[in-house]
Design an enzyme around this catalytic site. Structure first.
Site, PDB file in Angstrom:
ATOM      1  CG  HIS A 182      -3.554   2.294  -6.951  1.00 27.82           C
ATOM      2  ND1 HIS A 182      -4.254   1.262  -7.738  1.00 27.82           N
ATOM      3  CD2 HIS A 182      -2.338   2.060  -7.023  1.00 27.82           C
ATOM      4  CE1 HIS A 182      -3.383   0.418  -8.085  1.00 27.82           C
ATOM      5  NE2 HIS A 182      -2.226   0.769  -7.923  1.00 27.82           N
TER       6      HIS A 182
HETATM    7  C1  UD1 Z   1       2.270   0.695  -4.775  1.00 31.27           C
HETATM    8  C2  UD1 Z   1       2.981   0.114  -5.923  1.00 31.27           C
HETATM    9  C3  UD1 Z   1       2.163  -0.016  -6.971  1.00 31.27           C
HETATM   10  C4  UD1 Z   1       0.788  -0.960  -6.900  1.00 31.27           C
HETATM   11  C5  UD1 Z   1       0.267  -0.583  -5.544  1.00 31.27           C
HETATM   12  C6  UD1 Z   1      -0.872  -1.379  -5.215  1.00 31.27           C
HETATM   13  C7  UD1 Z   1       5.155   0.666  -6.065  1.00 31.27           C
HETATM   14  C8  UD1 Z   1       6.152   1.777  -6.789  1.00 31.27           C
HETATM   15  N1  UD1 Z   1       4.029   1.148  -6.350  1.00 31.27           N
HETATM   16  O1  UD1 Z   1       1.620   1.780  -4.830  1.00 31.27           O
HETATM   17  O2  UD1 Z   1       2.838  -0.607  -8.246  1.00 31.27           O
HETATM   18  O3  UD1 Z   1      -0.045  -0.873  -8.152  1.00 31.27           O
HETATM   19  O4  UD1 Z   1       1.123  -0.482  -4.347  1.00 31.27           O
HETATM   20  O5  UD1 Z   1      -1.627  -0.991  -4.293  1.00 31.27           O
HETATM   21  O6  UD1 Z   1       5.671  -0.218  -5.482  1.00 31.27           O
HETATM   22  N2  UD1 Z   1      -0.299   3.953   2.351  1.00 31.27           N
HETATM   23  C9  UD1 Z   1      -1.072   3.911   3.627  1.00 31.27           C
HETATM   24  N3  UD1 Z   1      -1.184   2.663   4.129  1.00 31.27           N
HETATM   25  C10 UD1 Z   1      -0.578   1.429   3.577  1.00 31.27           C
HETATM   26  C11 UD1 Z   1       0.403   1.568   2.361  1.00 31.27           C
HETATM   27  C12 UD1 Z   1       0.406   3.013   1.875  1.00 31.27           C
HETATM   28  O7  UD1 Z   1      -1.565   4.868   3.822  1.00 31.27           O
HETATM   29  O8  UD1 Z   1      -0.795   0.335   4.174  1.00 31.27           O
HETATM   30  C13 UD1 Z   1      -0.073   5.306   1.688  1.00 31.27           C
HETATM   31  C14 UD1 Z   1       0.881   6.130   2.114  1.00 31.27           C
HETATM   32  O9  UD1 Z   1       0.583   7.460   2.460  1.00 31.27           O
HETATM   33  C15 UD1 Z   1       2.174   5.894   1.115  1.00 31.27           C
HETATM   34  C16 UD1 Z   1       0.937   5.884  -0.094  1.00 31.27           C
HETATM   35  O10 UD1 Z   1      -0.087   5.172   0.351  1.00 31.27           O
HETATM   36  O11 UD1 Z   1       2.965   7.038   1.078  1.00 31.27           O
HETATM   37  C17 UD1 Z   1       1.828   5.247  -1.250  1.00 31.27           C
HETATM   38  O12 UD1 Z   1       2.000   3.818  -1.023  1.00 31.27           O
HETATM   39  P1  UD1 Z   1       3.351   2.867  -1.701  1.00 31.27           P
HETATM   40  O13 UD1 Z   1       3.455   1.389  -1.268  1.00 31.27           O
HETATM   41  O14 UD1 Z   1       4.604   3.931  -1.716  1.00 31.27           O
HETATM   42  O15 UD1 Z   1       2.771   3.236  -3.106  1.00 31.27           O
HETATM   43  P2  UD1 Z   1       1.082   2.645  -3.844  1.00 31.27           P
HETATM   44  O16 UD1 Z   1       0.855   3.911  -4.524  1.00 31.27           O
HETATM   45  O17 UD1 Z   1       0.601   1.939  -2.656  1.00 31.27           O
HETATM   46  N1  UDP Z   2      -8.309  -5.693  -4.531  1.00 28.40           N
HETATM   47  C1  UDP Z   2      -8.735  -5.907  -3.252  1.00 28.40           C
HETATM   48  N2  UDP Z   2      -9.659  -4.770  -2.768  1.00 28.40           N
HETATM   49  C2  UDP Z   2      -9.669  -3.687  -3.406  1.00 28.40           C
HETATM   50  C3  UDP Z   2      -8.756  -3.351  -4.481  1.00 28.40           C
HETATM   51  C4  UDP Z   2      -8.153  -4.326  -5.214  1.00 28.40           C
HETATM   52  O1  UDP Z   2      -8.783  -7.137  -2.958  1.00 28.40           O
HETATM   53  O2  UDP Z   2     -10.304  -2.864  -2.597  1.00 28.40           O
HETATM   54  C5  UDP Z   2      -7.683  -6.807  -5.156  1.00 28.40           C
HETATM   55  C6  UDP Z   2      -7.732  -6.904  -6.765  1.00 28.40           C
HETATM   56  O3  UDP Z   2      -8.858  -7.975  -6.525  1.00 28.40           O
HETATM   57  C7  UDP Z   2      -6.338  -7.658  -7.214  1.00 28.40           C
HETATM   58  C8  UDP Z   2      -5.464  -6.770  -6.434  1.00 28.40           C
HETATM   59  O4  UDP Z   2      -6.063  -6.163  -5.309  1.00 28.40           O
HETATM   60  O5  UDP Z   2      -6.257  -8.809  -6.882  1.00 28.40           O
HETATM   61  C9  UDP Z   2      -4.871  -5.413  -7.464  1.00 28.40           C
HETATM   62  O6  UDP Z   2      -4.108  -4.791  -6.529  1.00 28.40           O
HETATM   63  P1  UDP Z   2      -3.969  -2.968  -6.758  1.00 28.40           P
HETATM   64  O7  UDP Z   2      -5.032  -2.617  -7.679  1.00 28.40           O
HETATM   65  O8  UDP Z   2      -3.538  -2.351  -5.647  1.00 28.40           O
HETATM   66  O9  UDP Z   2      -2.439  -3.331  -7.497  1.00 28.40           O
HETATM   67  P2  UDP Z   2      -2.086  -3.419  -9.062  1.00 28.40           P
HETATM   68  O10 UDP Z   2      -2.585  -4.662  -9.691  1.00 28.40           O
HETATM   69  O11 UDP Z   2      -2.424  -2.182  -9.734  1.00 28.40           O
HETATM   70  O12 UDP Z   2      -0.439  -3.225  -8.948  1.00 28.40           O
END
Ligand code: UD1
Ligand code: UDP
Length: 370
Positions: free
Chosen positions: A211
């Site tokens: 992601h």
């Molecule tokens: C965010 C965090 C990242 C973390 C990740 C975990 C920041 C800068 N990034 O990234 O560090 O690793 O979460 O998963 O805070 N979206 C949905 N539904 C949701 C949430 C997001 O559709 O419930 C989509 C939206 O299009 C949104 C995009 O995902 O614009 C990105 O979401 P955002 O929270 O900005 O960043 P992540 O890529 O999720």
């Molecule tokens: N995770 C989950 N379901 C998924 C993918 C990840 O429960 O489909 C859990 C994973 O076990 C870990 C956390 O989400 O505990 C990690 O989140 P993510 O990879 O979104 O974020 P990051 O750690 O890179 O910030």
């Protein structure tokens, strides 16, 4: 503070990787009952599969306050959390604000609290990738600069903070709260039926998650992912719980039809915590760009191939099962061969990743706030 009044701590969670970090802290603090904890959900993640599912899986009580910020650009999202959270801090007048990890909600709530002179506690402090093109690295640097209590998960975190001028009495090496969640959930993880549901054989498939913007936000990088997913699914079944950002990008670049052609690949929605940990545990190896997954695989001794050039969690490389692959699909495939041949490195469990980090963090809070 008057006699009998418990210090108030606002605990912040906003995005998927925050929930498994706040769950054990809330559990221990509420059990000891020496603080009043208020759980604030910023709403950075809002899909049921990115948020609600974790409240159930991790037995987290519902948030006391929900800011419902949703998605936006970095500035928009951060500013909206700050605007809404400022009112909460002024209204609730906490004795400390506890933030975890490195997401935009972490940064926004620490800046807001510091400006209102409320001490900030950062759990998972000091991690540094050295790569400022990662939004998380900016969030980590700013949050740590503003934090009064810094809880580290691995020695590199404490060393980085000392180099950046933090005092030793501000740094508390307490271990890894993500591992607390894993240990706490171990019985329910054993009972998960996800392998059967997805028709996967224990130790016989590859689990993929991706992601990071550097991997999924441009067409060339996505095409390269489709290329190596194709090779992987010829080697073994591949299961790929797909982050909403990634799914949207595949759709945006018209690559869904290419993905659908890969018969050995199951591209599924994100899964809940219990099922996801079971999927990691049963995998022959995990290919990921996640931060937390690098740590969880190290704890479980599962080979992890990280599709990044750097990591802020070096202990997973030095003593764990993680290897940095960069973006080199040949390297990825040769490591996969090593794993399937049984010749991949074996790892150990880092110090204080023992399921008791939240207890130690709460001990520190009791020393500094009571
Ligand atoms: C965010 C965090 C990242 C973390 C990740 C975990 C920041 C800068 N990034 O990234 O560090 O690793 O979460 O998963 O805070 N979206 C949905 N539904 C949701 C949430 C997001 O559709 O419930 C989509 C939206 O299009 C949104 C995009 O995902 O614009 C990105 O979401 P955002 O929270 O900005 O960043 P992540 O890529 O999720
Ligand atoms: N995770 C989950 N379901 C998924 C993918 C990840 O429960 O489909 C859990 C994973 O076990 C870990 C956390 O989400 O505990 C990690 O989140 P993510 O990879 O979104 O974020 P990051 O750690 O890179 O910030």
């Amino acid at each position: 503070m008057g006699l009998g009044k418990r210090p108030r701590i606002l605990v912040i969670a906003g995005a998927r990787p925050n929930f498994m970090k706040v769950a054990p802290i809330l559990r221990v603090m509420r059990c000891r009952d020496r603080f009043e904890t208020v759980l604030v959900h910023t709403g950075q993640h809002y899909d049921a599969k990115m948020s609600d599912v974790f409240f159930n899986d991790l037995q987290i009580p519902p948030p006391d306050i929900h800011l419902e910020v949703g998605s936006g650009s970095h500035a928009e999202q951060t500013a909206l959390v700050m605007t809404k959270f400022e009112k909460v801090v002024m209204d609730r007048r906490p004795d400390s604000v506890l933030v975890v990890g490195d997401v935009n909600s972490t940064l926004a709530c620490s800046v807001t609290s510091a400006k209102l002179c409320v001490p900030v506690a950062h759990v998972e402090a000091g991690l540094r990738s050295g790569d400022r093109t990662m939004p998380e690295e900016i969030n980590r640097i700013v949050t740590d600069a503003l934090s009064d209590y810094l809880f580290t998960t691995e020695p590199s975190g404490s060393q980085n903070l000392l180099k950046e001028g933090k005092r030793t009495d501000q740094i508390h090496f307490c271990g890894n709260v993500m591992i607390d969640s894993l240990v706490f959930s171990s019985d329910r993880i054993k009972n998960s039926t996800v392998l059967r549901d997805l028709q996967l054989k224990n130790n016989g498939y590859i689990l993929v998650t991706l992601h990071r913007p550097s991997n999924v936000d441009n067409a060339d990088a996505l095409r390269s992912i489709v290329h190596w997913l194709d090779k992987l699914q010829k080697k073994a079944p591949v299961v790929f719980p797909t982050h909403p950002r990634t799914r949207k990008m595949f759709e945006h670049h018209g690559l869904q039809s290419e993905i659908k052609k890969l018969a050995g690949l199951q591209m599924i929605d994100p899964v809940g915590y219990i099922d996801f940990v079971r999927l990691m545990q049963g995998a022959r190896c995990v290919v990921t760009d996640s931060g937390g997954i690098q740590e969880e695989t190290t704890f479980m001794g599962i080979p992890c191939l990280t599709m990044r050039d750097n990591t802020e969690r070096p202990v997973t490389i030095d003593s764990g099962t993680n290897t940095l692959i960069g973006h080199d699909s040949d390297r990825l495939l040769s490591e996969i061969e090593l794993i399937f041949a049984g010749r991949y490195k074996k790892g150990g469990i880092p110090e204080l990743w023992d399921g008791k980090a939240a207890e130690r963090i709460t001990d520190v809070f009791e020393k500094v706030l009571l």
